[in-house]
Design an enzyme around this catalytic site. Structure first.
Site, PDB file in Angstrom:
ATOM      1  N   TYR A 143       0.821  -1.210   0.000  1.00  0.00           N
ATOM      2  CA  TYR A 143       0.000   0.000   0.000  1.00  0.00           C
ATOM      3  C   TYR A 143       0.859   1.266   0.000  1.00  0.00           C
ATOM      4  O   TYR A 143       0.571   2.235   0.711  1.00  0.00           O
ATOM      5  CB  TYR A 143      -0.956   0.011   1.199  1.00  0.00           C
ATOM      6  N   LYS A 165      -3.433 -15.653  10.030  1.00  0.00           N
ATOM      7  CA  LYS A 165      -2.770 -14.665  10.876  1.00  0.00           C
ATOM      8  C   LYS A 165      -2.164 -15.273  12.139  1.00  0.00           C
ATOM      9  O   LYS A 165      -1.034 -15.734  12.138  1.00  0.00           O
ATOM     10  CB  LYS A 165      -3.714 -13.503  11.191  1.00  0.00           C
ATOM     11  N   TYR A 187     -13.723  -6.787   4.406  1.00  0.00           N
ATOM     12  CA  TYR A 187     -12.412  -6.989   3.789  1.00  0.00           C
ATOM     13  C   TYR A 187     -12.067  -8.468   3.897  1.00  0.00           C
ATOM     14  O   TYR A 187     -12.158  -9.062   4.968  1.00  0.00           O
ATOM     15  CB  TYR A 187     -11.331  -6.155   4.484  1.00  0.00           C
ATOM     16  N   ASP A 222     -15.120 -15.714   7.748  1.00  0.00           N
ATOM     17  CA  ASP A 222     -13.715 -15.331   7.598  1.00  0.00           C
ATOM     18  C   ASP A 222     -13.197 -14.886   8.957  1.00  0.00           C
ATOM     19  O   ASP A 222     -13.440 -13.764   9.385  1.00  0.00           O
ATOM     20  CB  ASP A 222     -13.613 -14.207   6.559  1.00  0.00           C
TER      21      ASP A 222
END
Length: 431
Positions: free
Chosen positions: A22, A280, A150, A251
């Site tokens: 990003y 994660k 997201y 998710d």
């Protein structure tokens, strides 16, 4: 001999060769070289120490350089670092799969390993679509996702992120087109009324013949806005998916392994999805690894269909080093009073961030589990704000209008106070 790089040499070489996430390659913002990490502290190459409030994008729940996880990596390395998973298996993968099926809902009895959270979502999408194809309903290829959601940066995952406010709108013309329901607007702890899911129900009623699944981040919408919502929404959503014969995907890449105060966020609602994505914190931030779990309906439907197999196979699937580390991380988490740790951090975040509610530029302050969020009325100027956090001895990485933290679970009260104090001070200074 290995060359010793100075702080400025590292920055200069980085600017010449590396493209950061990003970030611009031609107007690269300042980056901060890290020399080492231990506990909750990052030691920069110039000797400064920063309290890490991000847990390396939410995954380093045990902090850094943990002896238990170090030992797991070292022991596995002596046996084998990697072996292909096609036609072979190994103890770390088998044991990790058993642990995951033990700690997630009992209905989820099959595990597919992958390399990252985004790929775990891709796997979930392919599972849902291939399932319906296998059982003779090939028309069911679309999904419903939530606004402000997201799910990752790969193409399938991007297509399920908010198409307007998300970071992927530039790719809108080439992404698969799906349906989007309004983000849940009932706060955590409150009950949903009929209006809360009316738009979702209308989409399901109108398009269920074309819908493979609904995908949501349970209870916490992460990188799409750090929004917390009522677990009751998930209860009613499960009922709607059942009524319209549409699969439900959760998710939990950001929320899994204790972050919300439950081992998995779905436990707040007591709801079983058909497919679950985790990643994660799965390895405690040591190795890249993710998993997609599904129920027997999915695995049998695909396996007995035309292809006779699930059509996906990452090269580094079930990497032994990563699996061994994940086993150690989960066992370490469950061996400790982690719920009390998360509760203590949550109380410290609420106490430390509360003064921000009085600042004129702040729209909201919210906490849940080991997540603390200051939402501003205007977007953050990263070029201005990032050095201010470093100067205050903390590592916080805002985005959009959000100044937030997800610290490691081992963060003590003194460090937590320093972290939240720096967040409030910085927000006050930029107003």
């Amino acid at each position: 001999m290995t060359k010793t790089w100075s702080w400025r040499q590292l920055q200069a070489a980085d600017a010449q060769s590396i493209w950061h996430p990003y970030a611009s390659a031609t107007r690269a913002p300042e980056v901060y070289p890290v020399a080492s990490a231990a506990g909750v502290r990052l030691t920069l190459a110039d000797g400064r120490e920063l309290i890490d409030g991000m847990a390396s994008w939410w995954c380093a729940i045990h902090g850094y350089n943990h002896p238990v996880l170090n030992r797991a990596v070292q022991q596995q390395l002596e046996a084998m670092s990697h072996v292909m998973f096609g036609g072979l298996t190994h103890a770390p993968a088998v044991k990790l799969a058993r642990i995951l099926t033990d700690i997630t809902p009992a209905s989820l009895d099959r595990v597919f390993f992958s390399d990252s959270g985004s790929v775990a979502v891709e796997v979930a999408l392919k599972m849902a679509i291939q399932y319906w194809y296998s059982v003779g309903q090939p028309r069911k290829q679309k999904l419903i996702a939530l606004r402000n959601g997201y799910h990752g940066d790969t193409f399938g995952a991007m297509s399920l992120c908010d198409p307007d406010t998300g970071m992927h709108h530039l790719f809108g013309d080439v992404l698969p087109r799906h349906f989007f329901a309004p983000a849940p607007d009932v706060p955590f702890g409150e009950r949903c009324d009929e209006r809360s899911l009316s738009a979702m129900e209308e989409l399901l009623a109108a398009h269920h013949q074309d819908l493979a699944a609904v995908i949501v981040e349970p209870v916490v919408q992460g990188a799409g806005g750090m929004r917390f919502y009522s677990p009751d929404y998930l209860v009613q959503l499960r009922a709607l998916c059942d009524a319209f014969d549409v699969l439900l995907i959760f998710d939990e890449i950001a929320t899994g392994f204790g972050r919300t105060g439950k081992l998995f966020a779905l436990e707040h609602a007591g709801v079983d999805p058909d497919i679950l994505c985790v990643g994660k914190a799965l390895t405690g931030g040591y190795m890249t690894l993710a998993a997609t779990l599904c129920n027997r309906r999915i695995s049998q439907g695909i396996s007995e269909g035309e292809a006779g197999a699930f059509m996906h196979g990452p090269t580094f699937m079930a990497n032994p080093l990563a699996c061994a580390t994940a086993i150690a991380s989960i066992e370490l988490l469950l061996s400790q009073p982690w719920q009390r740790c998360v509760q203590r951090i949550g109380e410290g975040l609420e106490r430390g961030l509360a003064p921000a509610r009085e600042l004129p530029g702040v729209a909201d302050v919210r906490t849940l589990g080991a997540i603390g969020v200051i939402e501003l009325k205007q977007p953050v100027d990263m070029q201005q704000v990032q050095p201010m956090f470093v100067e205050r001895g903390v590592w916080v990485r805002p985005f959009g209008k959000l100044v937030y933290c997800m610290p490691p679970f081992i963060t003590n009260d003194q460090d937590l106070a320093a972290l939240t104090g720096a967040m409030v001070e910085t927000v006050a200074a930029v107003e």
